[in-house]
Each structure stands twice: as C-alpha cells, then as structure tokens.
Scaffold this motif. Structure first.
Motif, PDB file in Angstrom:
ATOM      1  N   ASP A 178      18.007   5.858  23.790  1.00  8.89           N
ATOM      2  CA  ASP A 178      18.102   7.304  23.979  1.00  8.89           C
ATOM      3  C   ASP A 178      19.359   7.621  24.776  1.00  8.89           C
ATOM      4  N   GLY A 179      19.849   8.854  24.615  1.00  9.33           N
ATOM      5  CA  GLY A 179      21.038   9.258  25.349  1.00  9.33           C
ATOM      6  C   GLY A 179      20.791   9.318  26.843  1.00  9.33           C
ATOM      7  N   LEU A 180      21.797   8.933  27.617  1.00 10.17           N
ATOM      8  CA  LEU A 180      21.702   9.060  29.062  1.00 10.17           C
ATOM      9  C   LEU A 180      21.690  10.546  29.422  1.00 10.17           C
ATOM     10  N   PRO A 181      20.735  11.011  30.212  1.00 10.14           N
ATOM     11  CA  PRO A 181      20.700  12.437  30.564  1.00 10.14           C
ATOM     12  C   PRO A 181      21.961  12.845  31.326  1.00 10.14           C
ATOM     13  N   ALA A 182      22.695  13.785  30.774  1.00  5.52           N
ATOM     14  CA  ALA A 182      23.982  14.149  31.354  1.00  5.52           C
ATOM     15  C   ALA A 182      23.847  14.681  32.771  1.00  5.52           C
ATOM     16  N   MET A 183      22.832  15.510  33.029  1.00  6.52           N
ATOM     17  CA  MET A 183      22.692  16.112  34.350  1.00  6.52           C
ATOM     18  C   MET A 183      22.447  15.057  35.426  1.00  6.52           C
ATOM     19  N   GLU A 184      21.890  13.927  35.063  1.00  5.72           N
ATOM     20  CA  GLU A 184      21.673  12.846  36.021  1.00  5.72           C
ATOM     21  C   GLU A 184      22.867  11.907  36.097  1.00  5.72           C
ATOM     22  N   THR A 185      23.533  11.706  34.979  1.00 11.56           N
ATOM     23  CA  THR A 185      24.579  10.690  34.907  1.00 11.56           C
ATOM     24  C   THR A 185      25.933  11.189  35.393  1.00 11.56           C
ATOM     25  N   SER A 191      22.948  15.827  20.830  1.00  8.55           N
ATOM     26  CA  SER A 191      22.000  14.798  21.251  1.00  8.55           C
ATOM     27  C   SER A 191      21.164  15.376  22.390  1.00  8.55           C
ATOM     28  N   PRO A 192      20.048  16.039  22.078  1.00  6.34           N
ATOM     29  CA  PRO A 192      19.276  16.758  23.108  1.00  6.34           C
ATOM     30  C   PRO A 192      18.839  15.886  24.276  1.00  6.34           C
ATOM     31  N   GLY A 193      18.585  14.594  24.032  1.00  7.64           N
ATOM     32  CA  GLY A 193      18.207  13.715  25.136  1.00  7.64           C
ATOM     33  C   GLY A 193      19.340  13.477  26.104  1.00  7.64           C
ATOM     34  N   HIS A 194      20.538  13.755  25.647  1.00  8.08           N
ATOM     35  CA  HIS A 194      21.735  13.606  26.481  1.00  8.08           C
ATOM     36  C   HIS A 194      22.126  14.949  27.089  1.00  8.08           C
ATOM     37  N   PHE A 195      22.291  15.946  26.209  1.00  8.71           N
ATOM     38  CA  PHE A 195      22.688  17.277  26.664  1.00  8.71           C
ATOM     39  C   PHE A 195      22.459  18.254  25.508  1.00  8.71           C
ATOM     40  N   ASP A 196      21.672  19.286  25.742  1.00 17.08           N
ATOM     41  CA  ASP A 196      21.349  20.256  24.702  1.00 17.08           C
ATOM     42  C   ASP A 196      22.368  21.387  24.717  1.00 17.08           C
ATOM     43  N   HIS A 197      23.380  21.246  23.883  1.00 11.27           N
ATOM     44  CA  HIS A 197      24.468  22.230  23.888  1.00 11.27           C
ATOM     45  C   HIS A 197      24.047  23.548  23.249  1.00 11.27           C
ATOM     46  N   ALA A 212      21.612  25.430  29.746  1.00 13.09           N
ATOM     47  CA  ALA A 212      22.046  24.052  29.962  1.00 13.09           C
ATOM     48  C   ALA A 212      23.564  23.978  30.056  1.00 13.09           C
ATOM     49  N   VAL A 213      24.238  24.754  29.225  1.00 13.96           N
ATOM     50  CA  VAL A 213      25.711  24.764  29.259  1.00 13.96           C
ATOM     51  C   VAL A 213      26.204  25.287  30.607  1.00 13.96           C
ATOM     52  N   LYS A 214      25.631  26.396  31.072  1.00 13.88           N
ATOM     53  CA  LYS A 214      26.036  26.951  32.365  1.00 13.88           C
ATOM     54  C   LYS A 214      25.742  25.978  33.499  1.00 13.88           C
ATOM     55  N   ALA A 215      24.596  25.279  33.399  1.00 12.99           N
ATOM     56  CA  ALA A 215      24.217  24.345  34.456  1.00 12.99           C
ATOM     57  C   ALA A 215      25.180  23.173  34.542  1.00 12.99           C
ATOM     58  N   ILE A 216      25.613  22.656  33.390  1.00 12.13           N
ATOM     59  CA  ILE A 216      26.490  21.491  33.447  1.00 12.13           C
ATOM     60  C   ILE A 216      27.909  21.895  33.856  1.00 12.13           C
ATOM     61  N   VAL A 217      28.302  23.120  33.533  1.00 11.44           N
ATOM     62  CA  VAL A 217      29.603  23.609  34.011  1.00 11.44           C
ATOM     63  C   VAL A 217      29.596  23.699  35.536  1.00 11.44           C
ATOM     64  N   LEU A 229      31.980  23.896  18.476  1.00 14.35           N
ATOM     65  CA  LEU A 229      33.348  24.144  18.944  1.00 14.35           C
ATOM     66  C   LEU A 229      33.389  25.304  19.937  1.00 14.35           C
ATOM     67  N   ASP A 230      32.554  26.309  19.726  1.00  8.97           N
ATOM     68  CA  ASP A 230      32.471  27.401  20.697  1.00  8.97           C
ATOM     69  C   ASP A 230      32.012  26.884  22.059  1.00  8.97           C
ATOM     70  N   VAL A 231      31.028  25.982  22.027  1.00  8.25           N
ATOM     71  CA  VAL A 231      30.553  25.380  23.280  1.00  8.25           C
ATOM     72  C   VAL A 231      31.656  24.525  23.901  1.00  8.25           C
ATOM     73  N   ALA A 232      32.354  23.768  23.082  1.00  8.40           N
ATOM     74  CA  ALA A 232      33.446  22.935  23.594  1.00  8.40           C
ATOM     75  C   ALA A 232      34.462  23.784  24.351  1.00  8.40           C
ATOM     76  N   ALA A 233      34.809  24.932  23.776  1.00  9.10           N
ATOM     77  CA  ALA A 233      35.769  25.823  24.435  1.00  9.10           C
ATOM     78  C   ALA A 233      35.222  26.334  25.759  1.00  9.10           C
ATOM     79  N   SER A 234      33.926  26.645  25.802  1.00  9.96           N
ATOM     80  CA  SER A 234      33.331  27.147  27.043  1.00  9.96           C
ATOM     81  C   SER A 234      33.272  26.073  28.122  1.00  9.96           C
TER      82      SER A 234
END
Length: 283
Positions: free
Chosen positions: A17-24, A42-48, A53-58, A100-105
C-alpha cells in the motif's frame, strides 16, 4: 543545499500500500529532504480528489519546509491514453486534466505521465498514434496550467518502452511543455539503462532514479542493484543536466537522507558545483 535538487519520492512499492503522505512528509523532511514528488490517484497515499486533503498537505509542506516540484499523475491500466475507444479515452483525459489542476495548486512544475499500457505488437503503431494525439491535448492543457508534462519510459512490453516510441508519443507536443521522465529501473529491466538515458535525458524534465538486479521492479536505492551508474552519469552530464534528479526508492525511509543523497551524487560522478549548475538550469 546538501542534498539532491529533487530529493526523494513517497512511492507505493509493488505489492504494498502507498505510504500515507501526511505521515511520511514530516519524516522525510526531518531526514533532510526538501523536495518531494507526490503520487496522485493513490488514495492510500494521498487523495488528490479531496480539496481538504490538498489544503492540508499544502499547509504541512509549508510547515515542514518542503516543496512538491513534481507530481506523478494517476496511472494504471484503466487510465490508458492509447485506448482506441474515444469515450473511454476522453474519460482518461478528464482524470488527468483534473490531476493537472491539483498539480498546479500544489506548486508543481512537472507532472509525470505514463503513455499507455498496450503490450501487443499488432496494432501497436495505431495505439502510438492515438497516444500522441492524446498527449498533445494534455500537454496543451498542462501548459495553460503552468505545468510541464514528463512522459515516463515504461516497463517490459508496455507502449513507450523504447526511445523511438517515446519520440512518437511526444512528437506533436511543444518541447517546452512536454518532455521525458527517465526511469532508470524500467530501463535496466530491458538491459538498456545507459542507452535510454542517452536518448531521453536531453529532453527530460525529471528522473526516477532507482535500482534493481535486472529481474523485477524492486525500486532499490541507487547502488543496491546492478545498474551501471557511471554510464548513466556520463549520459546525464552529456545531456547538459536539464533534468532534475529524483530518487524513487521504496526503502528511502531506512536511510539518513543527507548521506544517501551524496551517495547518489558520487555514483553518478557529479560534484557539488555541477549540482548547483543543474539547479540553476531547472529553476
């Protein structure tokens, strides 16, 4: 900087499974990583697809002092840009445009994309033609979002596993906005790491550097397999060093990043001065 220009990747290794981004992300930041590549789709990694979730990881990235100069767009056999069914292919392009919209954000400058998943011989030329048209449309959208597409060389018999096929896929795109992502492990599984490096790096925007023993896609840290890294390094230097160096290793958390990054620099035959020049060319 005491580490590579594009530090490490948080990646789902084969069968895991993907490593959870918020933890890693905080763990890698504490190890000295300053630049990370997120995998979208990859929702197990990061749900874009979740705006929260996007705001939280930013926010997390800002607090940890890291950036996301690149993302990997969603991938998998259901997301095939060479699909001959127009309706299905339009759906794939919609998924990638949203990513791609998420990538830009996220502030990403590069988005890695797989060209296709067709493995047959009959009809392969037609599938390449379809993928080239789809990539041209996607690259135009990416350019409007300020993100460059990097088409990755594929495993085994998948479409885009050779330099001639990759050249076809990007042939209808503006080279300023669509180039390559050289994947060392994929190339080595075909016994052609140095050859594909020489062919791809002059038009590459980024790299996925990882190792294996030539048998399976294990994503070992560079130097733990059988790739001839000195040959890859020579191709990198000859390319004019336009591509960012990014380690795509499933065991990166087992290492002290600042030491490991310099190990990669030495494997490639690069010194600190050369790395600084590379960063300037990629800014």
């Amino acid at each position: 900087m005491n580490a590579l220009d594009a530090a490490s990747i948080i990646r789902r290794a084969a069968g895991l499974d993907g490593l959870p981004a918020m933890e890693t992300v905080p763990r890698l930041a504490a190890m000295g990583c300053q630049s990370l590549e997120l995998i979208l789709g990859s929702p197990g990694h990061f749900d874009h697809t979740d705006p929260c979730a996007v705001k939280a990881i930013v926010r997390l990235a800002r607090d940890c002092g890291v950036s996301f100069p690149s993302v990997h767009l969603p991938f998998g056999e259901t997301l095939d840009l060479s699909n001959p069914d127009p309706a299905a292919r339009a759906g794939v392009e919609d998924v990638q445009r949203a990513a791609l919209d998420v990538a830009a954000s996220l502030g990403a400058r590069v988005a890695v994309v797989h060209p296709g998943y067709f493995q047959g011989l009959e009809g392969r030329r037609e599938r390449l033609d379809i993928a080239a048209d789809a990539m041209a449309r996607l690259a135009e959208y990416a350019a409007a979002a300020g993100v460059r597409l990097a088409v990755e060389n594929m495993l085994g018999g998948f479409l885009g596993n050779r330099e001639d096929e990759l050249a076809t896929v990007v042939s209808r795109c503006d080279p300023a906005w669509c180039g390559y992502c050289f994947d060392s492990g994929h190339a080595h599984l075909l016994g052609r790491a140095a050859e594909l490096a020489a062919a791809m790096l002059p038009r590459a925007f980024t790299t996925h550097l990882h190792d294996n023993t030539g048998l399976d896609d294990r994503h070992l840290f560079p130097g733990m397999g059988t790739i001839d890294w000195s040959a890859v390094g020579r191709a990198y230097r000859s390319s004019g060093m336009r591509a960012s160096l990014l380690v795509e290793s499933s065991n990166v958390l087992d290492r002290r990043w600042s030491d490991s990054a310099w190990r990669v620099v030495r494997l490639l035959g690069l010194d600190h001065c050369e790395m600084q020049n590379s960063e300037e060319k990629n800014s």
